[in-house]
Scaffold this motif. Structure first.
Motif, PDB file in Angstrom:
ATOM      1  N   ILE A 187       0.842  -1.207   0.000  1.00  0.00           N
ATOM      2  CA  ILE A 187       0.000   0.000   0.000  1.00  0.00           C
ATOM      3  C   ILE A 187       0.874   1.252   0.000  1.00  0.00           C
ATOM      4  N   LEU A 188       1.882   1.275   0.871  1.00  0.00           N
ATOM      5  CA  LEU A 188       2.757   2.441   0.944  1.00  0.00           C
ATOM      6  C   LEU A 188       3.604   2.592  -0.312  1.00  0.00           C
ATOM      7  N   ASP A 189       4.128   1.481  -0.819  1.00  0.00           N
ATOM      8  CA  ASP A 189       4.975   1.549  -2.010  1.00  0.00           C
ATOM      9  C   ASP A 189       4.180   2.015  -3.234  1.00  0.00           C
ATOM     10  N   ASN A 190       2.896   1.615  -3.298  1.00  0.00           N
ATOM     11  CA  ASN A 190       2.062   2.047  -4.424  1.00  0.00           C
ATOM     12  C   ASN A 190       1.627   3.503  -4.289  1.00  0.00           C
ATOM     13  N   ALA A 191       1.519   3.976  -3.051  1.00  0.00           N
ATOM     14  CA  ALA A 191       1.006   5.336  -2.812  1.00  0.00           C
ATOM     15  C   ALA A 191       2.100   6.401  -2.878  1.00  0.00           C
ATOM     16  N   TYR A 192       3.359   6.021  -2.603  1.00  0.00           N
ATOM     17  CA  TYR A 192       4.422   7.019  -2.484  1.00  0.00           C
ATOM     18  C   TYR A 192       5.551   6.736  -3.482  1.00  0.00           C
ATOM     19  N   LYS A 193       6.148   7.822  -3.952  1.00  0.00           N
ATOM     20  CA  LYS A 193       7.289   7.725  -4.863  1.00  0.00           C
ATOM     21  C   LYS A 193       8.407   8.601  -4.306  1.00  0.00           C
ATOM     22  N   ILE A 194       9.647   8.083  -4.364  1.00  0.00           N
ATOM     23  CA  ILE A 194      10.780   8.833  -3.809  1.00  0.00           C
ATOM     24  C   ILE A 194      11.351   9.802  -4.841  1.00  0.00           C
ATOM     25  N   TYR A 195      11.731  10.976  -4.342  1.00  0.00           N
ATOM     26  CA  TYR A 195      12.380  11.995  -5.182  1.00  0.00           C
ATOM     27  C   TYR A 195      13.666  12.423  -4.481  1.00  0.00           C
ATOM     28  N   GLU A 196      14.780  12.366  -5.232  1.00  0.00           N
ATOM     29  CA  GLU A 196      16.076  12.751  -4.687  1.00  0.00           C
ATOM     30  C   GLU A 196      16.713  13.793  -5.585  1.00  0.00           C
ATOM     31  N   TRP A 197      17.324  14.778  -4.983  1.00  0.00           N
ATOM     32  CA  TRP A 197      17.940  15.897  -5.717  1.00  0.00           C
ATOM     33  C   TRP A 197      19.437  15.632  -5.905  1.00  0.00           C
ATOM     34  N   ASN A 198      19.872  15.690  -7.160  1.00  0.00           N
ATOM     35  CA  ASN A 198      21.284  15.548  -7.485  1.00  0.00           C
ATOM     36  C   ASN A 198      21.930  16.920  -7.424  1.00  0.00           C
ATOM     37  N   LYS A 199      22.743  17.141  -6.410  1.00  0.00           N
ATOM     38  CA  LYS A 199      23.323  18.476  -6.213  1.00  0.00           C
ATOM     39  C   LYS A 199      24.367  18.828  -7.256  1.00  0.00           C
ATOM     40  N   ASN A 200      24.728  17.855  -8.089  1.00  0.00           N
ATOM     41  CA  ASN A 200      25.641  18.151  -9.204  1.00  0.00           C
ATOM     42  C   ASN A 200      24.904  18.778 -10.384  1.00  0.00           C
ATOM     43  N   GLY A 201      23.577  18.834 -10.284  1.00  0.00           N
ATOM     44  CA  GLY A 201      22.787  19.520 -11.306  1.00  0.00           C
ATOM     45  C   GLY A 201      22.162  18.631 -12.345  1.00  0.00           C
ATOM     46  N   ARG A 233      -7.443   6.106   1.742  1.00  0.00           N
ATOM     47  CA  ARG A 233      -8.004   5.498   2.951  1.00  0.00           C
ATOM     48  C   ARG A 233      -7.193   4.262   3.355  1.00  0.00           C
ATOM     49  N   ASN A 234      -6.659   3.548   2.387  1.00  0.00           N
ATOM     50  CA  ASN A 234      -5.810   2.397   2.707  1.00  0.00           C
ATOM     51  C   ASN A 234      -4.541   2.838   3.427  1.00  0.00           C
ATOM     52  N   VAL A 235      -3.966   3.972   2.990  1.00  0.00           N
ATOM     53  CA  VAL A 235      -2.788   4.509   3.666  1.00  0.00           C
ATOM     54  C   VAL A 235      -3.133   4.845   5.113  1.00  0.00           C
ATOM     55  N   GLN A 236      -4.309   5.448   5.306  1.00  0.00           N
ATOM     56  CA  GLN A 236      -4.734   5.789   6.669  1.00  0.00           C
ATOM     57  C   GLN A 236      -4.824   4.538   7.544  1.00  0.00           C
ATOM     58  N   THR A 237      -5.325   3.450   6.984  1.00  0.00           N
ATOM     59  CA  THR A 237      -5.434   2.186   7.733  1.00  0.00           C
ATOM     60  C   THR A 237      -4.064   1.712   8.206  1.00  0.00           C
ATOM     61  N   VAL A 238      -3.062   1.811   7.309  1.00  0.00           N
ATOM     62  CA  VAL A 238      -1.707   1.383   7.650  1.00  0.00           C
ATOM     63  C   VAL A 238      -1.143   2.248   8.770  1.00  0.00           C
ATOM     64  N   LEU A 239      -1.282   3.580   8.631  1.00  0.00           N
ATOM     65  CA  LEU A 239      -0.691   4.487   9.610  1.00  0.00           C
ATOM     66  C   LEU A 239      -1.364   4.367  10.976  1.00  0.00           C
ATOM     67  N   LEU A 240      -2.679   4.148  10.991  1.00  0.00           N
ATOM     68  CA  LEU A 240      -3.367   3.954  12.261  1.00  0.00           C
ATOM     69  C   LEU A 240      -2.882   2.677  12.944  1.00  0.00           C
ATOM     70  N   ALA A 241      -2.543   1.683  12.145  1.00  0.00           N
ATOM     71  CA  ALA A 241      -2.096   0.402  12.707  1.00  0.00           C
ATOM     72  C   ALA A 241      -0.783   0.536  13.462  1.00  0.00           C
ATOM     73  N   ILE A 242       0.078   1.497  13.035  1.00  0.00           N
ATOM     74  CA  ILE A 242       1.369   1.657  13.722  1.00  0.00           C
ATOM     75  C   ILE A 242       1.326   2.788  14.745  1.00  0.00           C
ATOM     76  N   GLY A 243       0.130   3.390  14.968  1.00  0.00           N
ATOM     77  CA  GLY A 243      -0.006   4.429  15.975  1.00  0.00           C
ATOM     78  C   GLY A 243       0.380   5.822  15.503  1.00  0.00           C
ATOM     79  N   TYR A 244       0.390   6.026  14.191  1.00  0.00           N
ATOM     80  CA  TYR A 244       0.717   7.354  13.651  1.00  0.00           C
ATOM     81  C   TYR A 244      -0.463   8.295  13.881  1.00  0.00           C
ATOM     82  N   THR A 245      -0.180   9.576  14.178  1.00  0.00           N
ATOM     83  CA  THR A 245      -1.234  10.521  14.544  1.00  0.00           C
ATOM     84  C   THR A 245      -1.228  11.755  13.642  1.00  0.00           C
TER      85      THR A 245
END
Length: 871
Positions: A187-201, A233-245
């Motif tokens: 659920i988390l992997d499908n909902a989120y995508k990582i973005y990283e900045w290359n400081k070399n430009g 809503r699926n993301v919310q289910t995951v975060l509630l399960a680990i006690g995220y507020t």
């Protein structure tokens, strides 16, 4: 002395207010509860196998509204015609605008321009936000709520990589099965995508784009949420399960420098639907409009953008009331510029125009139309009359160009908040209108078929509509002779040297005795049905001071001379209209301590500058530095009117010419006591009505529809359109509406590029002739640095005036009390006008003769009149 003290006190008060930054602000209001009895639209009768439901019916029409999109279909029983608000051939369009009936343009709390669409933001929202109900009159009301209305969801838009990895670790430590943990990770992997900045430009374009909205990307790797609806809503289910507020989510936003959009409702408005004798009236009630002013500045409401729109395969035209009227053919191939937006009742002069690029006729009538052709002729027309809110409307025309639009359409945009963008060296800022218009917006949709579907049928319908409303009254035109007018200009300022010192003096252009001599001379040479405008005759002349009194001009003559002029006109049957400009003032502090100080008594622009009615240079199209007029605050009108009439009454004349009141509307953006364009609209009508009630005969320039009930004569009336690039044909719609009821005149012939072309336009449209004249010679006016008084000397034009009048009167006398019943452009430069007694007038603007048949020919640059079938 007392007056001087009051002025000084006013100045000090204004300075104190400005220094303190005093601004009237609207209080934020909580969203009122939607306390209505809702209707289940599925209970209405369904139209075949469609989402349309039968919601209203009268003896002539049935209205259907879709439960899916709230678009409407209007069925006319007699003709079997169905008018659709949205194209029915759009299929499963990916363009939400094609499915919407409302589009809102607004600015958010960061002054960013944004839009809402009724389809995506109301009909297709996670929780649909259109309420079906009835208003107090029993009409159907649809209430639209725009903005985020879902409950608050625990699904952060952004995580730092550090936090995201910690959450993954917490999932691994849960006392759950491996299957559940794997599902949470998916659920988390499908909902989120990582973005990283290359400081070399060396960054992908997608990363650069995301960094504009999420600047933390440049500091450390982040995960951005792209989840929709159920996935959220699926993301919310995951975060509630680990006690995220929610508190943790807010802290994460702060860490990632992210400011979320306000999760609140921004705009609510309603549409009321009513059938009247087969015509559909749709209203946007002002008392149902709610804005969250802390987050939203509503700019414009665009309604029914695709009503009766034409496809690329159809033949038809768009009618706009530009000038006398214009037709724009569907699919005319003008794809270089395929759109146009023009303000109804002219531009708002309270809004700054640093450059004025077009010399336009103006839109005087609040209507527009779409016409579908059949076998090359108009077959069905959908005409819209803007019954309320026309003064805050722009008409938008868009032609199908297979790029930006697949349809030919015309629609209204109602301006609720004006905005000016000002660019400085380091930043850009916006100035917003503080006051909202207080009026409803209302549009009437009319169906015309067969012979009534062309522009003549539309004009005759609109004429009858105005008569029924009492807005067009038979003025019992004075006599059968052809109408003729001369505008006589009194005085202008010139700068001349006296003993080496530059001194401004008032130059006599046409004195009181001069005016009498000119009018007497024209009358002696046979001119009948003669009227005269007398402008620049008092209070300083052309660049006049505030007209809250009447002060004659010494260089023009004495008060007795002026009384004699009025008496002569009354005895000779000449109606003379002295100019009264209630709206603007040119000279600030005429005599130092008059009742007008521009700083205190002028309207204001959005950026708090003194508002002016500018004259624009033809060559560089920028405002001239001199000759401009201050726009008077609306609250001063009553005092100005009272003062002027008290001074004017002694001259014994019962006519008055409003040079601007019949056509000019402007806002006052003063932050403390500003007024809207709607206020200007109402005040102009009030002053016109008051003048008539006080026993004066009124003439106006222009004029907009609201002036029709009060005007005995209309000067500077349009006889053609502005000839925009998109337009294909000019038509005399305006003239067909008015002819036989109110006398109207052309702009002065001697101010036109070719006075003979304008003369023929007058003949074609049934307009009275007009000339602008002065007694002074060209040599005498060479030092006048504003206005355009050249080629106006009466001696130079006298013979031409007499010759043109004799020709017009000999052949066209007796038509003024008749209505125009038909008109046709026989060729590009040949027109045919038919009057109610059967008289036909042919005009030929071309360089060649035009054969009409049966031995009848219209000579080049000439006209022919056929009465009773006989020339």
């Amino acid at each position: 002395m007392k007056k001087r003290v009051l002025i000084l006190i006013s100045l000090l008060s204004a300075l104190i207010l400005l220094a303190s930054g005093c601004v009237v602000r609207f209080p934020d209001e909580d969203l009122p509860d939607l306390d209505v009895t809702e209707i289940d639209p599925t209970k209405y009768e369904q139209l075949d196998d469609t989402p349309f439901r039968k919601v209203l019916e009268d003896n002539k029409a049935i209205l259907y509204i879709s439960t899916k999109t709230t678009e409407f279909a209007l069925y006319h029983k007699a003709t079997g015609k169905m008018i659709y608000s949205n194209p029915q051939d759009r299929g499963d369009s990916a363009m939400p605008r094609l499915n919407s009936v409302i589009r809102l343009s607004y600015y958010d709390d960061d002054d960013a321009a944004k839009e809402y669409l009724s389809y995506t933001d109301c009909n297709m929202a996670t929780s649909p936000t259109v309420a079906w109900t009835k208003n107090d009159a029993g009409d159907l009301r649809l209430i639209y709520t725009f903005g985020k209305v879902e409950e608050k969801i625990l699904c952060p838009q952004i995580f730092s990589k550090e936090t995201f990895d910690q959450i993954k670790q917490q999932i691994a430590e849960l006392d759950e099965t491996d299957s559940t943990k794997n599902r949470y990770n998916r659920i988390l992997d499908n909902a989120y995508k990582i973005y990283e900045w290359n400081k070399n430009g060396d960054n992908d374009f997608s990363v650069i784009q995301m960094a504009e909205e999420y600047p933390a990307i440049k500091e450390f790797p982040v995960y951005i949420c792209g989840a929709k609806a159920l996935a959220v809503r699926n993301v919310q289910t995951v975060l509630l399960a680990i006690g995220y507020t929610f508190e943790m989510m807010e802290a994460e936003y702060e860490k990632c420098l992210y400011k979320p959009e306000n999760d609140i409702i921004n705009i609510r408005l309603a549409l009321d639907y009513r059938l009247e004798n087969g015509e559909l009236v749709i209203t946007v009630p002002r008392d149902q409009l709610w804005l969250n002013r802390s987050t939203t500045k509503l700019a414009q409401v665009h309604l029914f953008e695709y009503l009766a729109a034409g496809t690329t395969e159809q033949e038809g035209s768009i009618f706009i009331p530009d000038g006398s009227g214009a037709l724009i053919y569907w699919n005319n191939g003008k794809t270089n510029i395929s759109s146009l937006s023009i303000p109804v009742y002219g531009r708002d002069k309270g809004v700054i125009f640093d450059m004025y690029t077009e010399n336009t006729e103006g839109v005087f009538l609040p209507i527009y139309a779409q016409t579908e052709n059949k076998d090359g002729k108009p077959d069905h027309t959908t005409m819209v009359i803007l019954e309320k809110g026309a003064e805050m409307t722009n008409l938008n025309i868009v032609l199908a160009d297979n790029r930006s639009s697949l349809y030919n359409t015309v629609y209204p945009s109602f301006m609720y908040t004006n905005v000016t963008e000002v660019q400085y060296i380091r930043y850009t800022t916006h100035y917003f209108q503080k006051q909202l218009p207080a009026n409803d917006v209302s549009m009437r949709i009319v169906s015309l078929t067969g012979d009534d579907a062309d522009y003549v049928g539309m004009a005759k319908y609109y004429r009858e509509y105005l008569i029924k409303k009492g807005d067009l009254v038979d003025k019992d035109l004075r006599d059968d002779a052809y109408p003729m007018n001369v505008e006589l200009v009194g005085s202008a300022d010139v700068l001349r040297s006296t003993a080496g010192i530059p001194v401004t003096t008032r130059l006599r252009l046409t004195g009181y005795k001069d005016a009498q001599e000119i009018l007497n001379g024209l009358k002696e040479k046979g001119l009948k049905n003669l009227t005269a405008l007398y402008t620049a005759w008092a209070n300083g002349g052309y660049r006049h001071s505030i007209m809250d009194h009447v002060s004659t001009i010494g260089s023009l003559g004495s008060e007795r001379d002026l009384k004699n002029l009025f008496a002569f006109c009354a005895e000779s049957g000449i109606v003379i209209y002295p100019e009264f400009d209630i709206q603007s003032v040119s000279q600030d502090n005429d005599g130092l301590f008059d009742s007008f100080i521009s700083f205190l008594h002028s309207s204001r622009t959005l950026n708090n500058k003194v508002a002016k009615d500018y004259e624009y240079s033809v060559s560089i199209r920028e405002p001239k530095k001199i000759g401009n007029f201050y726009l008077l605050q609306l609250k001063r009108y009553d005092d100005v009117y009272k003062g002027f009439m008290n001074g004017y009454r002694k001259f014994g004349n019962s006519t008055v010419y409003y040079s601007k009141l019949g056509r000019d509307l402007y806002s006052d953006f003063n932050q403390m006591y500003g007024t809207t364009r709607n206020d200007s609209f109402e005040k102009n009508k009030e002053i016109l009505a008051r003048t008539v009630t006080d026993g004066y005969q009124v003439a106006v320039s222009g004029a907009n529809t609201y002036a029709f009930p009060y005007a005995a004569a209309i000067y500077n009336a349009p006889v053609m359109s502005s000839q925009y690039y998109l337009a294909d044909e000019s038509v005399p719609f305006y003239n067909i509406v008015l002819h036989g009821y109110t006398q109207y005149y052309t702009i002065p012939l001697n101010t036109a590029d070719d006075y003979m072309v304008l003369f023929l336009r007058a003949v074609e449209t049934g307009s009275g002739l007009s000339f602008k004249l002065i007694r002074a010679s060209n040599e005498e006016i060479k030092d006048v640095s504003y206005g355009n008084f050249y080629s106006m000397n009466f001696d130079l034009w006298e013979n031409t005036i007499v010759e043109l009048y004799e020709r017009a009167n000999n052949e066209l006398a007796g038509l003024q009390n008749l209505t125009i019943e038909d008109h046709e452009n026989l060729a590009s430069y040949v027109a045919k006008t038919v009057y109610s007694d059967g008289t036909v007038v042919y005009t030929n603007y071309s360089d060649e003769d035009f054969a009409l048949g049966e031995g009848l020919t219209v000579a080049s640059m000439d006209f022919v009149v056929v009465k009773g079938g006989v020339r």
